[in-house]
Design an enzyme around this catalytic site. Structure first.
Site, PDB file in Angstrom:
ATOM      1  N   GLY A  87     -14.323   6.897   2.574  1.00  0.00           N
ATOM      2  CA  GLY A  87     -15.071   5.819   2.887  1.00  0.00           C
ATOM      3  C   GLY A  87     -14.699   4.690   3.529  1.00  0.00           C
ATOM      4  N   MET A  90     -12.235   4.715   6.557  1.00  0.00           N
ATOM      5  CA  MET A  90     -12.073   4.718   7.710  1.00  0.00           C
ATOM      6  C   MET A  90     -13.277   4.984   8.429  1.00  0.00           C
ATOM      7  SD  MET A  90      -8.863   4.092   7.355  1.00  0.00           S
ATOM      8  CE  MET A  90      -7.860   4.626   8.682  1.00  0.00           C
ATOM      9  N   ARG A 144      -9.044  19.079   0.583  1.00  0.00           N
ATOM     10  CA  ARG A 144      -8.073  18.416  -0.067  1.00  0.00           C
ATOM     11  C   ARG A 144      -8.189  18.551  -1.180  1.00  0.00           C
ATOM     12  NH1 ARG A 144     -11.478  12.900   1.583  1.00  0.00           N
ATOM     13  NH2 ARG A 144     -13.119  13.406   0.176  1.00  0.00           N
ATOM     14  N   ARG A 149       5.960  -7.845 -34.652  1.00  0.00           N
ATOM     15  CA  ARG A 149       6.214  -9.478 -34.410  1.00  0.00           C
ATOM     16  C   ARG A 149       5.701  -9.978 -35.600  1.00  0.00           C
ATOM     17  NH1 ARG A 149       3.585  -8.195 -28.772  1.00  0.00           N
ATOM     18  NH2 ARG A 149       2.437  -6.820 -30.170  1.00  0.00           N
ATOM     19  N   ARG A 180      11.093  -7.650 -35.704  1.00  0.00           N
ATOM     20  CA  ARG A 180      11.802  -8.951 -35.233  1.00  0.00           C
ATOM     21  C   ARG A 180      11.416 -10.236 -35.910  1.00  0.00           C
ATOM     22  NH1 ARG A 180       9.263 -11.055 -29.744  1.00  0.00           N
ATOM     23  NH2 ARG A 180       7.559 -11.659 -31.088  1.00  0.00           N
ATOM     24  N   GLU A 199      17.091 -10.204 -24.135  1.00  0.00           N
ATOM     25  CA  GLU A 199      16.326 -10.890 -23.487  1.00  0.00           C
ATOM     26  C   GLU A 199      16.754 -12.111 -22.561  1.00  0.00           C
ATOM     27  OE1 GLU A 199      12.882 -11.714 -26.111  1.00  0.00           O
ATOM     28  OE2 GLU A 199      14.016 -12.178 -27.644  1.00  0.00           O
ATOM     29  N   GLY A 257      13.926  -6.818 -24.412  1.00  0.00           N
ATOM     30  CA  GLY A 257      12.535  -7.638 -24.337  1.00  0.00           C
ATOM     31  C   GLY A 257      12.416  -7.931 -22.964  1.00  0.00           C
ATOM     32  N   THR A 258      11.682  -7.037 -22.193  1.00  0.00           N
ATOM     33  CA  THR A 258      11.636  -7.265 -20.763  1.00  0.00           C
ATOM     34  C   THR A 258      10.736  -8.330 -20.277  1.00  0.00           C
ATOM     35  OG1 THR A 258      10.411  -5.272 -20.695  1.00  0.00           O
ATOM     36  CG2 THR A 258      12.853  -5.113 -20.254  1.00  0.00           C
ATOM     37  N   ASP A 294      10.596 -11.420 -21.632  1.00  0.00           N
ATOM     38  CA  ASP A 294      11.578 -12.672 -21.560  1.00  0.00           C
ATOM     39  C   ASP A 294      12.454 -12.406 -20.420  1.00  0.00           C
ATOM     40  OD1 ASP A 294      10.575 -15.012 -22.817  1.00  0.00           O
ATOM     41  OD2 ASP A 294      10.908 -14.002 -24.613  1.00  0.00           O
TER      42      ASP A 294
HETATM   43  P1  ADP Z   1     -14.224  11.035   5.829  1.00  0.00           P
HETATM   44  O1  ADP Z   1     -12.822  10.960   5.638  1.00  0.00           O
HETATM   45  O2  ADP Z   1     -15.056   9.786   5.383  1.00  0.00           O
HETATM   46  O3  ADP Z   1     -14.690  12.222   4.799  1.00  0.00           O
HETATM   47  P2  ADP Z   1     -14.880  12.823   7.955  1.00  0.00           P
HETATM   48  O4  ADP Z   1     -13.796  12.725   9.010  1.00  0.00           O
HETATM   49  O5  ADP Z   1     -14.556  13.828   6.889  1.00  0.00           O
HETATM   50  O6  ADP Z   1     -14.793  11.312   7.214  1.00  0.00           O
HETATM   51  O7  ADP Z   1     -15.972  12.873   8.468  1.00  0.00           O
HETATM   52  C1  ADP Z   1     -17.410  12.530   7.952  1.00  0.00           C
HETATM   53  C2  ADP Z   1     -18.383  13.496   7.985  1.00  0.00           C
HETATM   54  O8  ADP Z   1     -18.659  13.910   9.545  1.00  0.00           O
HETATM   55  C3  ADP Z   1     -17.981  14.910   7.331  1.00  0.00           C
HETATM   56  O9  ADP Z   1     -18.292  14.951   6.136  1.00  0.00           O
HETATM   57  C4  ADP Z   1     -19.002  15.834   8.137  1.00  0.00           C
HETATM   58  O10 ADP Z   1     -20.143  16.040   7.743  1.00  0.00           O
HETATM   59  C5  ADP Z   1     -18.983  15.195   9.357  1.00  0.00           C
HETATM   60  N1  ADP Z   1     -18.254  15.801  10.540  1.00  0.00           N
HETATM   61  C6  ADP Z   1     -16.744  15.626  10.751  1.00  0.00           C
HETATM   62  N2  ADP Z   1     -16.502  16.443  11.652  1.00  0.00           N
HETATM   63  C7  ADP Z   1     -17.392  16.939  12.231  1.00  0.00           C
HETATM   64  C8  ADP Z   1     -17.349  18.256  13.101  1.00  0.00           C
HETATM   65  N3  ADP Z   1     -16.391  18.693  13.843  1.00  0.00           N
HETATM   66  N4  ADP Z   1     -18.777  18.813  13.306  1.00  0.00           N
HETATM   67  C9  ADP Z   1     -19.684  18.424  12.532  1.00  0.00           C
HETATM   68  N5  ADP Z   1     -19.660  17.391  11.575  1.00  0.00           N
HETATM   69  C10 ADP Z   1     -18.594  16.665  11.477  1.00  0.00           C
HETATM   70 MG    MG Z   2     -14.586  13.918   4.957  1.00  0.00          MG
HETATM   71 MG    MG Z   3     -14.472   8.351   7.065  1.00  0.00          MG
END
Ligand code: ADP
Ligand code: MG
Ligand code: MG
Length: 915
Positions: A138, A140, A374, A596, A652, A779, A800-801, A803
């Site tokens: 969320g 980027m 991931r 202490r 101590r 210390e 005694g990190t 102090d």
């Molecule tokens: P975040 O890092 O916030 O999870 P993503 O790059 O994974 O962002 O994109 C957010 C959402 O956009 C994904 O969960 C997916 O549902 C949608 N999305 C991303 N790439 C594609 C794609 N190539 N085709 C369809 N939906 C996509």
């Molecule tokens: Mg994603």
């Molecule tokens: Mg994103």
């Protein structure tokens, strides 16, 4: 269908470009000749791979890897994280040649997808997706449906045979591009959408027909033009280039910077951009989009855990607007084939990555596509269970299982849970989004939460849903309660990551944020009403439900046992009372590294004798007062020795300056004077006399013992007498008498005479002898520098990190709060040295002192007893310099045990690599 694709209200950003008609940004001079910036993946082949997360980001590296498995990944390419670094280094200018490389790769994607970017008859649409090495959920920006314009939308309608879908996609692009790339407030688009819905009598977006969506597109274009000052760009490459720039820019956005700070993510150059062919979950009722974990990230149970939304696109699922369906119970009803495919994917992913995967998928007209995978974030509870389970399943080995659990995160398991016997009035029930018990008063905005926590309040953050801008407030809250959103909503994901208890989607909670109250179960709760929530059950209770201590059982106990097998460092605890000692023993402490003694004097009856001692004007009356304190100390020591059952206990001697024990207001001074039969003036004079301008460097530590040896004598007597009592009861004891703050060998020699004489006298009186050690805290920097001298007298060193850090830096511990945060923010210091040991400076002194000391006495016992003993990074350092033990607060003992195992394993793996 989805109400709105983007629910995330983002802070307005500066528009990247003023006019869409402006020429595509000029090539700049920061190009590096011969640098490969773009890596292609598609049709079973990829230039990147799973081991390239530094360069391609986690998302890009895994998209490449999944492509090679092969799993069904839409074709695309990744622009490197270095490019983002170069972009920002050059004052936010795209490197020369980048867009040429992008065009060449778009051509490859076109070939793989059998479509053409910008082609009216057979259009390719792409997504521009961020993805740093570490996942920053969320944080980027992502732009979907790039490549659509007034003409292409017609082609898409024809190609898909679904005009409604085409316009739905188009309005999403204008919204996302306007919001994410050009900084137009999402509210403006939302406003128009609602207006059209009202006019058409549509309740939700799905009710809007093609005509309605066309109208939305038209209005969105107006909004865009009004706020950006130019038309929505029709050229697909212009769209793409600006989207790429926006992703690069978002790396330096406030949200991203804050997230990196809070999560201690450093040293990364930037985010990658993944440009990928679009697949569509919004093509109709045979299409869907979803997110899933291969195991339950909340409990760790080995079950498919995911949610999906039919006929939806993008972040509809994550955004928490529509409540998604649970895959496990609902997907087979919707499509047996897709469900079977997803179960197969679960197996494939775990076999390949040997860890729980958090993945995103889209189903387009019945065909499954993988969009991301991931390692899944999980609660500590789940992390521990998964590590132990995967070890049993032989997916991973013991060392890997240990390394899978972050030491610091154990904190989550060491916190109290609700007392099952306590009476609980359930006022609402939501989803058990992040386990744990929390009690606090409601706050209705993140800012309010931060402000009130700053004033010392305990807060439950109560929101309809949370958004990335809220994370500061989420971080400081005891618990989080939302009224909408699912198990993968923003609140749920972030809370689990933070280890903060969270109940999400409690629909019965009606929030009136403006009026700062919520109603549930017919009652109203405002900022002064206590509520309790259980993130493990999803229940919300009225009032302050009592909590109980955590226990070390089950998988948690197993992982700790494994850790003990690999660690070499001993773990002790800092404990001042028999109760603390007991708690620490239960958590596996192998001794006490710091007791202490002064804390024992603050009890009301004792402090009176203490004051009497301080106000005494001659040695005889001082001794008389001390004689009254002695028995109390002895009793405490007996209790602690018994609790530790023969394990070493470092005690101590008195450390703080005496004025800390005296009352400072006149009323209390008058009372004290009266009870001691003294004049008020005499008391005031003494307080005045003891006043110090810098008590941290004043008459404290062994300086007290040097001037008043009778205090030391009383304490040594209490310790040795207690040891004799135990010995007579056949309880073995190992007291270590520790002199605080010494800076010279001469001080240690001087005080040793009194210590030995007192101990010998007690042995004679008691008719028994017990072994004891005489040692010192290190210390004062001088003590570290002259450790070879100190080691002639001291039989052990304890660093005694707190102090030592204070005196090495010259930062007053009590005042550093006014400037240290800025030092960290400005990266003058990497971390607060009072929280995490300054390895370069203080650490160097420690290393030197250990070497010097052991040069004199090769068996010199060395340990650390500052706050740092419970900090995993510092523990690792202590392991590498060969300390015998670290000592930390009772609740951090398991953390230190695990950190010590991590240190030993990493060392052995490092050594293995060198060979
Ligand atoms: P975040 O890092 O916030 O999870 P993503 O790059 O994974 O962002 O994109 C957010 C959402 O956009 C994904 O969960 C997916 O549902 C949608 N999305 C991303 N790439 C594609 C794609 N190539 N085709 C369809 N939906 C996509
Ligand atoms: Mg994603
Ligand atoms: Mg994103």
């Amino acid at each position: 269908m989805a109400t709105a694709t983007l629910s995330r209200k983002k802070p307005a950003k500066k528009a990247a470009v003023k006019s869409s008609n402006a020429p595509v940004a000029k090539a700049h001079l920061n190009g590096k000749a011969g640098v490969k910036r773009v890596y292609f993946f598609g049709n079973g082949k990829a230039e990147g791979g799973a081991d390239m997360k530094d360069l391609l980001g986690g998302k890009g590296a895994n998209l490449a890897d999944m492509t090679k498995v092969p799993l069904p990944v839409p074709p695309g390419f990744t622009i490197t994280t270095d490019t983002c670094g170069d972009y920002n280094d050059a004052g936010q200018k795209l490197p020369k040649g980048l867009m040429e490389e992008v065009r060449a790769n778009i051509a490859k994607v076109e070939k793989a997808a059998g479509k053409k970017f910008g082609d009216v008859n057979n259009p390719l649409l792409v997504a521009a997706r961020s993805g740093a090495k570490m996942s920053m959920p969320g944080m980027m920006d992502t732009v979907l449906n790039i490549g659509l314009n007034d003409e292409v939308v017609l082609g898409l309608a024809k190609l898909s045979g679904n005009e409604r879908f085409a316009y739905d996609s188009y309005r999403r692009l204008i919204n996302m591009f306007g919001d994410t790339v050009m900084g137009v407030d999402h509210e403006h688009f939302e406003h128009e959408l609602s207006a059209v819905k009202n006019e058409k009598g549509a309740k939700v977006d799905t009710d809007l027909d093609t005509e309605g969506l066309k109208e939305v597109v038209a209005r969105y274009k107006e909004v865009y033009k009004k706020h950006v000052g130019s038309d929505f760009p029709q050229d697909p490459y212009t769209q793409l280039e600006h989207a790429i720039e926006a992703v690069f820019k978002s790396w330096m956005g406030d949200r991203a910077i804050r997230y990196r700070q809070l999560n201690d993510i450093r040293g990364l150059r930037g985010t990658a951009v993944n440009v990928q062919s679009m697949v569509f979950g919004n093509m109709g009722d045979d299409s869907a989009t979803g997110v899933a974990f291969t195991r339950d990230p909340s409990t760790g149970e080995n079950v498919f855990y995911g949610e999906f939304l039919v006929n939806a696109q993008g972040e509809d699922v994550v955004a928490g607007i529509r409540t998604p369906l649970e895959c496990k119970t609902e997907m087979a009803k919707w499509s047996k084939k897709s469900w079977a495919e997803l179960l197969a994917v679960k197996k494939t992913l775990e076999a390949r990555y040997k860890d729980v995967q958090d993945f995103e998928f889209t189903i387009e007209k019945g065909k499954l596509y993988m969009l991301q995978t991931r390692n899944g974030k999980r609660t500590t509870h789940a992390a521990v269970k998964i590590a132990v389970d995967m070890l049993k399943e032989k997916l991973i080995d013991e060392k890997t299982a240990i390394l899978r659990v972050e030491p610091a995160s154990l904190d989550q398991l060491l916190h109290p849970t609700f007392d099952p016997k306590a009476k609980k009035d359930v006022i609402a029930k939501g989803l058990p989004a992040s386990p744990g018990a929390s009690v606090g008063k409601p706050a209705f905005t993140a800012e309010e939460a931060e402000e009130r926590v700053g004033k010392g309040e305990k807060i439950i953050l109560v929101r309809r849903e949370t958004e990335p801008a809220d994370i500061g407030g989420m971080h400081v809250s005891e618990g989080i309660l939302t009224s909408t959103g699912g198990m993968t909503s923003h609140a749920a994901v972030v809370a689990r990551g933070m280890g903060t208890p969270c109940v999400a989607g409690a629909g019965a909670v009606h929030i009136d944020a403006k009026a700062k109250k919520f109603t549930a179960n017919g009652k109203t709760y405002g900022v002064n009403d206590w509520v309790s929530l259980d993130g493990g059950t999803g229940e919300v209770y009225e009032g302050q439900v009592p909590t109980q201590e955590a226990a070390l059982t089950g998988a948690f106990a197993q992982i700790m046992k494994l850790a003990d097998k690999y660690r070499t460092l001993k773990i002790r605890t800092n404990a001042d009372t028999p109760h603390d000692a007991d708690v620490a023993r239960n958590f596996g402490a192998e001794g006490i590294g710091l007791t202490r003694t002064e804390h024992m004097f603050f009890d009301p009856t004792r402090i009176h004798h203490m004051r009497e001692m301080i106000l005494a004007t001659d040695v005889e009356s001082r001794k008389a007062a001390l004689a009254k304190l002695g028995p109390y100390q002895k009793e405490d020591f007996v209790g602690i020795f018994k609790a530790m059952k023969g394990l070493p206990v470092t005690i101590r001697l008195l450390d703080p300056p005496l004025h800390e024990f005296l009352p400072h207001n006149e009323k209390d001074q008058a009372e004290l004077a009266k009870s001691l039969g003294m004049s008020l003036d005499a008391v005031k004079n003494r307080v005045q006399q003891l006043h110090e301008s810098n008590p941290m460097l004043g008459h404290r530590g062994d300086r007290l013992a040097v001037t008043y040896p009778e205090i030391l004598e009383m304490q040594v007597r209490a310790i040795i007498e207690a040891a004799c009592v135990c010995k007579k009861e056949k309880i073995s004891v190992l007291p270590e008498i520790m002199i605080p703050l010494a800076g010279t060998k001469a001080e240690l020699d001087y005080l040793k005479k009194f210590t030995v004489a007192t101990a010998d006298a007690v042995f004679k009186e008691q008719g028994v002898k017990v072994p004891y050690m005489y040692g010192t805290m290190i210390e004062v920097p001088r003590a570290a520098v002259t450790a070879d001298e100190m080691a002639h007298t001291a039989e052990f060193f304890s660093f005694g990190t707190n102090d030592l850090t204070q005196m090495t830096f010259g930062y007053s511990r009590d005042d550093a709060g006014s400037f240290l945060p800025e030092y960290v923010a400005k990266e003058i210091l990497e971390r607060d040295p009072f929280q995490s040991l300054d390895i370069g400076g203080v650490g160097k002194l420690i290393k030197m002192a250990v070497t010097l000391g052991r040069g004199v006495n090769k068996d010199l016992k060395c340990g650390i007893c500052g706050e740092h003993g419970g900090d995993p990074r510092s523990v690792e350092f202590c392991h590498t310099v060969g300390l015998n033990y670290v000592s930390c607060s009772p609740y951090r003992v398991p953390i230190a045990r695990l950190a010590a195992a991590h240190a030993a394993i990493k060392e052995s793996q490092g050594a293995g690599k060198k060979k």
